[in-house]
Write an enzyme that holds these catalytic residues in place. Sequence first.
Site, PDB file in Angstrom:
ATOM      1  N   VAL A 156       0.833  -1.193   0.000  1.00 43.71           N
ATOM      2  CA  VAL A 156       0.000   0.000   0.000  1.00 43.71           C
ATOM      3  C   VAL A 156       0.872   1.249   0.000  1.00 43.71           C
ATOM      4  O   VAL A 156       1.936   1.278   0.606  1.00 43.71           O
ATOM      5  CB  VAL A 156      -1.000   0.021   1.184  1.00 43.71           C
ATOM      6  CG1 VAL A 156      -2.031  -1.077   1.023  1.00 43.71           C
ATOM      7  CG2 VAL A 156      -0.313  -0.101   2.521  1.00 43.71           C
ATOM      8  N   CYS A 157       0.405   2.239  -0.740  1.00 40.96           N
ATOM      9  CA  CYS A 157       1.137   3.501  -0.820  1.00 40.96           C
ATOM     10  C   CYS A 157       0.128   4.619  -0.956  1.00 40.96           C
ATOM     11  O   CYS A 157      -1.064   4.409  -0.737  1.00 40.96           O
ATOM     12  CB  CYS A 157       2.127   3.475  -1.984  1.00 40.96           C
ATOM     13  SG  CYS A 157       1.361   3.326  -3.599  1.00 40.96           S
ATOM     14  N   ALA A 158       0.582   5.784  -1.330  1.00 45.71           N
ATOM     15  CA  ALA A 158      -0.307   6.939  -1.407  1.00 45.71           C
ATOM     16  C   ALA A 158      -1.372   6.751  -2.481  1.00 45.71           C
ATOM     17  O   ALA A 158      -2.543   6.974  -2.242  1.00 45.71           O
ATOM     18  CB  ALA A 158       0.504   8.204  -1.663  1.00 45.71           C
TER      19      ALA A 158
END
Length: 102
Positions: free
Chosen positions: A6-8
């Site tokens: 997961v990231c921005a």
Amino acid sequence: MNIILVCAGGMSTSILVTKMKKALAPDQLDWKIEAHPVGELSEYINEFDVVLLGPQVSHKLKGVEKEFGETGKPIAVINSLDYGMGNGDKVLRFAIDLQNNK
């Protein structure tokens, strides 16, 4: 094993996902590795065994642990150097170690 990164926004991490998939051994080819925005984790958490956060959202680690820690799934931040270098093999081994040591 299924691994979610997961990231921005889910975009930059998709490059790392591709490299991690290339590092899979023949007996691991049925593993699922995907990237999604951290804000959508609740939609996907049940499909995955390990949760890896991109370094750019490392400040969300405590919140993610608080919200999803009860699942018993390993949750950790990807090493920023491995992330930046796109070292899919190292990140894959990191996820495997997290799962084996949970």
